[in-house]
Design an enzyme around this catalytic site. Structure first.
Site, short mmCIF file in Angstrom:
data_model
loop_
_atom_site.label_atom_id
_atom_site.label_comp_id
_atom_site.label_asym_id
_atom_site.label_seq_id
_atom_site.Cartn_x
_atom_site.Cartn_y
_atom_site.Cartn_z
N HIS A 1 0.82 -1.22 0.00
CA HIS A 1 0.00 0.00 0.00
C HIS A 1 0.86 1.27 0.00
CE1 HIS A 1 -2.99 -2.84 2.15
NE2 HIS A 1 -3.10 -2.93 0.84
C1 LIG Z 1 -0.77 -7.42 -5.35
C2 LIG Z 1 -1.54 -6.29 -4.75
C3 LIG Z 1 -2.57 -6.56 -3.84
C4 LIG Z 1 -3.28 -5.50 -3.28
N1 LIG Z 1 -4.40 -5.79 -2.53
C5 LIG Z 1 -5.22 -4.78 -2.17
C6 LIG Z 1 -6.49 -5.06 -1.59
O1 LIG Z 1 -6.90 -6.21 -1.45
N2 LIG Z 1 -7.26 -4.01 -1.22
C7 LIG Z 1 -6.84 -2.72 -1.37
O2 LIG Z 1 -7.57 -1.82 -0.96
N3 LIG Z 1 -5.66 -2.43 -1.94
C8 LIG Z 1 -4.87 -3.43 -2.38
N4 LIG Z 1 -3.71 -3.14 -3.03
C9 LIG Z 1 -3.34 -1.73 -3.20
C10 LIG Z 1 -4.20 -0.99 -4.23
O3 LIG Z 1 -4.53 -1.85 -5.29
C11 LIG Z 1 -3.44 0.25 -4.70
O4 LIG Z 1 -3.21 1.10 -3.60
C12 LIG Z 1 -4.18 1.06 -5.75
O5 LIG Z 1 -4.62 0.24 -6.79
C13 LIG Z 1 -3.25 2.16 -6.29
O6 LIG Z 1 -3.96 2.96 -7.19
P1 LIG Z 1 -3.23 4.06 -8.06
O7 LIG Z 1 -4.24 4.66 -8.95
O8 LIG Z 1 -2.44 4.93 -7.19
O9 LIG Z 1 -2.15 3.24 -8.93
P2 LIG Z 1 -2.36 2.02 -9.90
O10 LIG Z 1 -3.71 1.40 -9.73
O11 LIG Z 1 -1.19 1.14 -9.73
O12 LIG Z 1 -2.36 2.69 -11.34
C14 LIG Z 1 -1.23 3.23 -11.95
C15 LIG Z 1 -1.36 2.96 -13.46
O13 LIG Z 1 -0.41 3.75 -14.14
C16 LIG Z 1 0.22 2.98 -15.12
N5 LIG Z 1 1.54 3.57 -15.39
C17 LIG Z 1 2.57 3.64 -14.53
N6 LIG Z 1 3.63 4.22 -15.12
C18 LIG Z 1 3.25 4.53 -16.37
C19 LIG Z 1 3.90 5.13 -17.47
N7 LIG Z 1 5.18 5.52 -17.39
N8 LIG Z 1 3.20 5.30 -18.64
C20 LIG Z 1 1.91 4.92 -18.72
N9 LIG Z 1 1.26 4.30 -17.71
C21 LIG Z 1 1.91 4.13 -16.55
C22 LIG Z 1 0.30 1.60 -14.49
O14 LIG Z 1 0.53 0.58 -15.45
C23 LIG Z 1 -1.05 1.52 -13.82
O15 LIG Z 1 -2.04 1.03 -14.68
C24 LIG Z 1 -2.95 -4.16 -3.60
C25 LIG Z 1 -1.92 -3.89 -4.51
C26 LIG Z 1 -1.24 -4.95 -5.09
C27 LIG Z 1 -0.18 -4.63 -6.12
#
Ligand SMILES: Cc1cc2nc3c(=O)[nH]c(=O)nc-3n(C[C@H](O)[C@H](O)[C@H](O)COP(=O)(O)OP(=O)(O)OC[C@H]3O[C@@H](n4cnc5c(N)ncnc54)[C@H](O)[C@@H]3O)c2cc1C
Length: 512
Positions: free
Chosen positions: A442
């Site tokens: 997280h």
């Molecule tokens: C294995 C795992 C299990 C988890 N389990 C849980 C759970 O059960 N419950 C919960 O609440 N949270 C869980 N989490 C945490 C939660 O999923 C994350 O906190 C949340 O999804 C993050 O959201 P975000 O929008 O910040 O980033 P992300 O959802 O990671 O989105 C970022 C996006 O940007 C894209 N990106 C990155 N760099 C670039 C680039 N240079 N060019 C173009 N695209 C790019 C990535 O490919 C991705 O699609 C888990 C995470 C993981 C990895």
């Protein structure tokens, strides 16, 4: 492609939501760039993304590693696909406690007070169990339910019984803002299907003519005209490099990639940019700092009955949320029963995880080189702050009680970790926490929002860059610190908040 009004980098938990909400206005053109692949039809979606019974660790992953306190390199999964980490995660759908958001408000973000974010939490969900309560929603894109008693695996039935036997109250809804105790986890899954933001939000929105999703587009950097973000440079799947100009750039690449992209664009701590010869657009010492997460440590048990362990079953179903003795931070600990551990075919293992939910310590993310393909160096620095170590060790002590008393204990043949021969007194547990505490997956806080007077805050409470025009950051990186809950719902809530502000008051964010 004509210059869009908005260009969003990253189609994850937050980016997909913002793209959906802004494109509700048919006059606003939106391009959503994503480094990973896109699977527009469920029927062609790979099984690892459908299968919410376990995380997808490798097939749609960035390959990050981090160095926890002991200095080992440990893998740090992050989704690389449309849907982002919401498409690969465990689907635990938990909100932070109201005090988390009130504390954010006190840190220079008054519009994130609990009573202001609650409508966004309600709007994002279709709670199939408690949708009629005032603090829930019943019509949002993300379906949430809890396993009923008759669907719980034996380990989870035992965990809830043991929680009662050990004196913890029953909690029927862990998302009730005032409650605590043990119960069935709220989860954003329907049967086996993981309800990611790709499915909940983008599936119905992608037919809109004003929304273009461009997968396999790896953004190297944001382009600037002086202090004004004007476009991005990205790499296609065939290695060719292109640029797109846009009215407004919204960075949603997650807490590990967003700071890296900013630094490659010339925004970050000057010493790091100088070290790698990156031309400075503007100094921002807070980029990559303030890394906040949930340190965790598991007790691993060998089951008496090999038939109990089935890696095809849901890895998690239940949770205990409670407060460390003497702590002023409510619900700062979690204990989670895991149905299995180790590898299929190995010894019949399951685990019980102790998780610190309110962290005082902070880590750091630094560039590794000037090459955008090189992943950054991540130091979580878990349990360097004694306030964290004391509470995580206490949580381990409470977790170990489950192995000695009550129904879970009856399932256990032996403890594989930590080694019971070591005595497991407070001193030993403290050492174990310092050495082995691992990420709860997280990460957040690496481009924190706050008042401009705080030199370490990079964006204001609406996600707008303090010192650059036409640039917004919106994802886990803007959280001032990790909330006392798994972070996916809070990331989606951030998408709802900033998406709604953008939809209803676009001019406030810069001219198109
Ligand atoms: C294995 C795992 C299990 C988890 N389990 C849980 C759970 O059960 N419950 C919960 O609440 N949270 C869980 N989490 C945490 C939660 O999923 C994350 O906190 C949340 O999804 C993050 O959201 P975000 O929008 O910040 O980033 P992300 O959802 O990671 O989105 C970022 C996006 O940007 C894209 N990106 C990155 N760099 C670039 C680039 N240079 N060019 C173009 N695209 C790019 C990535 O490919 C991705 O699609 C888990 C995470 C993981 C990895």
């Amino acid at each position: 492609m004509e210059k869009p009004d908005v260009l969003i980098i990253g189609a994850g938990s937050t980016g997909a939501v913002i793209a959906t909400r802004i494109s509700e206005d048919p006059n606003r053109t939106v391009v959503l760039l994503e480094a990973g692949p896109d699977y527009p039809e469920l029927i062609n979606t790979p099984f690892d993304l459908i299968n919410s019974h376990n995380n997808s660790y490798t097939q749609h992953d960035w390959g990050f590693t981090y160095a926890p306190t002991s200095g080992r390199d440990v893998s740090f999964p992050r989704g690389r696909v449309v849907g982002g980490s919401s498409a690969v995660n465990t689907t635990i759908a938990l909100r932070g406690v109201p005090e988390d958001y009130d504390e954010w408000a006190d840190l220079g973000c008054p519009d994130w007070k609990w009573h202001k974010v609650l409508p966004a939490f309600n709007r994002l969900e279709r709670d199939l169990d408690f949708g009629d309560r005032p603090y829930h929603g019943d019509a949002g894109p993300i379906s949430i339910r809890r396993y009923p008693a008759n669907e719980l695996e034996v380990q989870h039935q035992a965990f809830l019984a043991a929680s009662t036997q050990l004196g913890y109250p029953n909690c029927e809804d862990a998302n009730n803002p005032n409650d605590w105790g043990a119960g069935s986890h709220p989860m954003n899954k329907l049967g086996r299907l993981r309800v990611s933001t790709a499915i909940g939000y983008l599936a119905p929105a992608r037919i809109r003519p004003n929304l273009t999703i461009k997968p396999n587009s790896f953004v190297h950097r944001i382009l600037f005209d002086g202090k004004r973000a004007s476009g991005v440079e990205y790499e296609n799947a065939d290695g060719s490099i292109e640029t797109i100009q846009a009215g407004l750039i919204i960075l949603c690449a997650g807490a590990l990639k967003s700071p890296q992209i900013l630094m490659h664009s010339g925004i970050g701590p000057t010493d790091q940019l100088n070290q790698f010869g990156i031309e400075l657009v503007g100094e921002e010492p807070g980029v990559g700092q303030n890394l906040s997460d949930h340190p965790a440590l598991s007790v691993v048990c060998e089951a008496k009955d090999r038939g109990l362990i089935d890696h095809d079953k849901p890895i998690i179903q239940t949770i205990l949320r409670y407060t460390a003795e003497g702590s002023s931070k409510r619900n700062d600990l979690q204990i989670e029963q895991l149905s299995f551990a180790g590898k299929p075919g190995g010894p019949p293992l399951f685990a019980i995880a102790a998780v610190l939910e309110y962290q005082f310590g902070r880590g750091e993310l630094r560039l590794n080189s000037a090459d955008p393909h090189d992943l950054p160096i991540i130091e979580n620095r878990f349990c360097e702050d004694d306030r964290d170590t004391i509470r995580l060790a206490a949580c381990m002590r409470d977790t170990l009680r489950f192995t000695r008393e009550g129904e879970v204990a009856e399932l256990i043949a032996s403890i594989s970790f930590p080694d019971p021969k070591r005595g497991l007194d407070d001193e030993v547990l403290t050492k174990l926490c310092k050495k082995f505490a691992a990420s709860g997956y997280h990460p957040c806080g690496t481009i924190k929002m706050g008042d401009k007077s705080d030199p370490m805050s990079v964006v204001d409470q609406y996600g707008r860059a303090h010192r650059f025009d036409n640039l917004v950051v919106a994802d886990a990186s803007i959280m001032p610190f990790v909330p006392r809950a798994n972070t996916n719902l809070t990331c989606i809530m951030i998408g709802e908040m900033i998406g709604e502000w953008l939809r209803t008051d676009f001019d406030y964010y810069g001219s198109a």
